[in-house]
Structures are given as structure tokens and as C-alpha cells.
Design an enzyme around this catalytic site. Structure first.
Site, mmCIF file in Angstrom:
data_model
loop_
_atom_site.group_PDB
_atom_site.id
_atom_site.type_symbol
_atom_site.label_atom_id
_atom_site.label_comp_id
_atom_site.label_asym_id
_atom_site.label_seq_id
_atom_site.Cartn_x
_atom_site.Cartn_y
_atom_site.Cartn_z
ATOM 1 N N HIS A 168 -32.795 11.568 8.342
ATOM 2 C CA HIS A 168 -32.251 13.073 8.304
ATOM 3 C C HIS A 168 -32.129 13.418 9.937
ATOM 4 C CE1 HIS A 168 -36.288 14.188 8.995
ATOM 5 N NE2 HIS A 168 -36.006 15.467 9.234
ATOM 6 N N ASP A 169 -32.854 13.588 10.862
ATOM 7 C CA ASP A 169 -32.593 13.364 11.872
ATOM 8 C C ASP A 169 -32.058 12.981 13.270
ATOM 9 O OD1 ASP A 169 -33.523 16.141 12.492
ATOM 10 O OD2 ASP A 169 -35.903 15.681 12.856
ATOM 11 N N LYS A 172 -30.751 13.209 16.746
ATOM 12 C CA LYS A 172 -31.060 14.082 17.309
ATOM 13 C C LYS A 172 -31.176 12.863 18.663
ATOM 14 C CE LYS A 172 -34.898 16.813 15.618
ATOM 15 N NZ LYS A 172 -36.671 16.930 16.165
ATOM 16 N N HIS A 197 -28.416 19.352 15.901
ATOM 17 C CA HIS A 197 -28.292 17.681 15.939
ATOM 18 C C HIS A 197 -28.140 16.945 13.994
ATOM 19 C CE1 HIS A 197 -31.800 19.965 14.339
ATOM 20 N NE2 HIS A 197 -32.110 18.133 13.069
ATOM 21 N N HIS A 221 -29.829 19.846 6.244
ATOM 22 C CA HIS A 221 -31.619 19.910 6.012
ATOM 23 C C HIS A 221 -32.526 21.508 6.370
ATOM 24 C CE1 HIS A 221 -31.068 18.038 9.217
ATOM 25 N NE2 HIS A 221 -32.979 18.432 9.891
ATOM 26 N N HIS A 222 -31.579 22.369 6.716
ATOM 27 C CA HIS A 222 -32.331 23.183 7.723
ATOM 28 C C HIS A 222 -31.411 24.359 7.337
ATOM 29 C CE1 HIS A 222 -34.289 21.910 11.081
ATOM 30 N NE2 HIS A 222 -33.425 20.704 11.707
ATOM 31 N N ASP A 250 -39.681 18.354 5.880
ATOM 32 C CA ASP A 250 -39.074 18.296 7.160
ATOM 33 C C ASP A 250 -40.258 19.420 7.285
ATOM 34 O OD1 ASP A 250 -37.620 17.967 9.398
ATOM 35 O OD2 ASP A 250 -37.175 19.795 8.542
#
Length: 348
Positions: A168-169, A172, A197, A221-222, A250
Site C-alpha cells: 500500500h505504501d 513512498k 504517495h 487507504h487514506h 495502517d
């Protein structure tokens, strides 16, 4: 040897069948005790049990959670962290990753851990600020896998959720390191850069996977149910279920880990914060499922009360999971009744 149940430890082996006062069979001879077994003995009001002679040293407070797990499992976790770092570097250079490399990095961990009872303690015992991004990715992948399992998704979707959490990240990799590792407060411009990101992750995964839901999960996801998230300020059902799962994992992993700008928070406090967020921001049903499945991991753990005393969590209440039964010295304290006391921290 015959001992009082307050002296029992997870891992003790029962040497004789155990029956309660009504003759109901509780545990069989030869059973290896775990945290839920200890709670069961308290529920049946068993005072003394016979166990085999202990051959390993008793638990010391100085031990870490990682000391309680076989080295092979720790190595698998470390291998996944190293594999995650290589994927980030590959994504930065090539703009995409190898689906096969991602599987080889993450899926062996799932196979080894899915039968472990207290996998969360192990994951949270192994993190450093220098490797936070990669260890966080592995933790979110594992937690997402377990959440999908607890929500009774298909085995295929459990693996997909785990992989989506693991990756998911990955966007970054395109965020400057001086921003990612900044110890002070981010400026507004730096925070806007960080927020990119999720879109970077989406593009990398869209170019890497035929399964677009994995990319969309990273993008969303945010996002938050009340529209306060980013990048698209989506509401409620516009947020994909897999994205909602990863959002919970998360937050849990981030808040319970040490970071360059924030010390980790107590695990029970993190669950309380998730509960608060479930009213407006997070999926309520998923969050409650997560909390209810995580809470039993605290049975058998040492807890410090708000008056400074230490005790052991014996049993949790189904209607008030944050106020369990605690064994302190020679008595039991029911926090559901003793409202003047709270748990300040949990020793893991």
C-alpha cells in the site's frame, strides 16, 4: 506438580484431566495451555491444577515478545522486510515491480504465520526507526490478511488483501527521504508532498498488476467515511472494502510503532483510538471485528493500572473489552466494576 492457577503460564502442560465442581470436563491431560485456556480455567473457578515439570525458564519481565517466538519465524519476518525494501528500490528505478518478486517476499510469511496465536506481539516487537517504512508495510500486510480472514472473506481474497496491505505504501519510494525521515513537524508543503504517495502507489501497482483492486486499495487507504481523507475525499461506500481494511491495519501499525517523529503508543490505547474513529471515519463493522479479535491477545499480558500497580489480564468482557478482569497480587479487580481504575499500559 500441583500449582494454583494464578501461577500458571502459557505453555504449561496439563498432567491430569481437569473437571469443574459440577463434573464438567474442562481440559484434557497433555493439553498445552494458551491464554484462552487460562481464561477458561478462571471462568470454571478452578483453583489448582497438575502440570508437568517445567523444563524451560519462567518468563522474565525483561524478555521481549520476540524472545517468545522461534527464530525461524523472526527470520521470515526479516526476510519479508528485506524483500519489501528491494521492491521499493525496483519501483523507484523501473516505475513498476515484479508480481512474482512481491509474492516471493510476502507469501512465505503468510504461510508460516497463519497458525501462530500471537502474531501481533511478534510483529510489533521487531521495528526500528531506520526500517520503519518497510516493517510497517509487512505489518499492514499481515494485519490486512488476518482482518480479511476474520471477516470470512475467501482464501483468495485474504491473500489479495494481505498483498494489497503489503504494497500500500510503495509510492513512498518517490517521496524525498528527508521528508519521510524528518524528525520535526512537517510544513504544509511537505505534508502535501507526503499525501502524493497514495497516488504514486496506485500508478506503480496499476502498471504492475492486472488486478486493479490492489492498486485502488493503495490509492484509497487514506480515505475516510466522513469525507475527511485523501486524495479524493470519498465518502462511505465509495471507498472499496479492501481499502477500508487496509486503513484500519495502517492506523494500528503506525500508532503502535516507533517513528522518527512519534513514540509508539500503548496497544490498548491504539485500539481505543480505533474505536473512536469507527464512529465517523473508519468502517464501524470492520473496526469492531478487528478490536474483538485483537483483544483476546491481551489475556495473560502484564498490565499497569492507573494507581501504579501491576497485574495480569485474566479475562475480557464481551460488552466492555477495554475494562477486563485483572489479577493483582492476591485478588481480582474487575475494571468493569471499578470505574476509578484504568489500564495505563500493557507490557508486551
Amino acid at each position: 506438580m500441583r500449582i494454583h492457577i494464578t501461577d500458571l503460564q502459557a505453555g504449561d502442560q496439563i498432567s491430569q484431566d481437569i473437571f469443574n465442581a459440577y463434573g464438567l470436563h474442562v481440559l484434557s491431560s497433555g493439553a498445552i495451555l494458551n491464554e484462552s485456556d487460562l481464561s477458561r480455567l478462571y471462568q470454571h473457578r478452578i483453583d489448582y491444577v497438575d502440570i508437568e515439570q517445567r523444563v524451560s525458564p519462567s518468563f522474565e519481565a525483561s524478555e521481549t515478545a520476540a524472545d517468545l517466538f522461534p527464530p525461524e519465524l523472526r527470520y521470515k519476518f526479516e526476510d519479508a522486510v528485506a524483500g519489501c525494501e528491494l521492491l521499493f528500490k525496483q519501483a523507484l528505478v523501473e516505475g513498476k515491480i515484479s508480481e512474482e518478486d512481491a509474492k516471493e517476499s510476502f507469501q512465505p510469511l503468510v504461510r508460516h504465520f497463519q497458525e501462530e496465536r500471537d502474531v501481533v506481539s511478534l510483529m510489533l516487537s521487531m521495528h526500528t526507526q531506520d526500517e520503519y517504512t518497510y516493517q510497517h508495510s509487512v505489518q499492514v500486510g499481515m494485519l490486512s490478511f488476518y482482518m480479511a480472514k476474520w471477516l470470512e472473506w475467501s482464501e483468495e481474497d485474504q491473500i489479495r488483501a494481505g498483498m494489497a496491505g503489503f504494497l500500500h505504501d510503495i509510492g513512498k519510494c518517490r517521496i524525498p527521504e528527508e521528508i519521510l525521515k524528518k524528525s520535526g513537524r512537517l510544513t504544509d508543503a511537505e505534508f502535501e508532498e507526503i499525501k502524493k504517495h497514495s497516488a504514486h502507489s496506485y500508478q506503480i501497482l496499476k502498471d504492475s498488476y492486472s488486478d486493479e483492486e490492489i492498486a485502488v486499495a493503495a490509492l484509497q487507504h487514506h480515505e475516510r467515511r466522513d469525507g475527511t481523507g485523501y486524495p479524493e475525499r470519498l465518502h462511505d461506500q465509495a471507498i472499496m472494502p479492501m481499502s477500508r481494511v487496509i486503513a484500519i491495519a495502517d492506523i494500528y501499525s503506525a500508532m503502535s510503532s516507533d517513528r522518527v517523529y512519534q513514540e509508539k503508543r500503548d496497544l490498548l490505547c491504539v485500539l481505543k483510538e480505533l474505536y473512536r474513529l469507527s464512529f465517523n471515519e473508519l468502517d464501524a463493522e470492520m473496526t469492531l471485528t478487528f478490536i474483538n479479535r485483537m483483544i483476546p491477545n491481551f489475556i495473560g499480558k502484564r498490565a499497569q493500572l492507573s494507581d501504579g500497580r501491576w497485574g495480569t489480564i485474566i479475562m475480557t468482557h464481551p460488552t466492555d473489552p477495554f475494562r477486563p478482569l485483572i489479577h493483582v497480587d492476591d485478588k481480582f479487580i474487575d475494571l468493569a466494576v471499578e470505574h476509578g481504575l484504568e489500564i495505563d499500559r500493557i507490557s508486551t
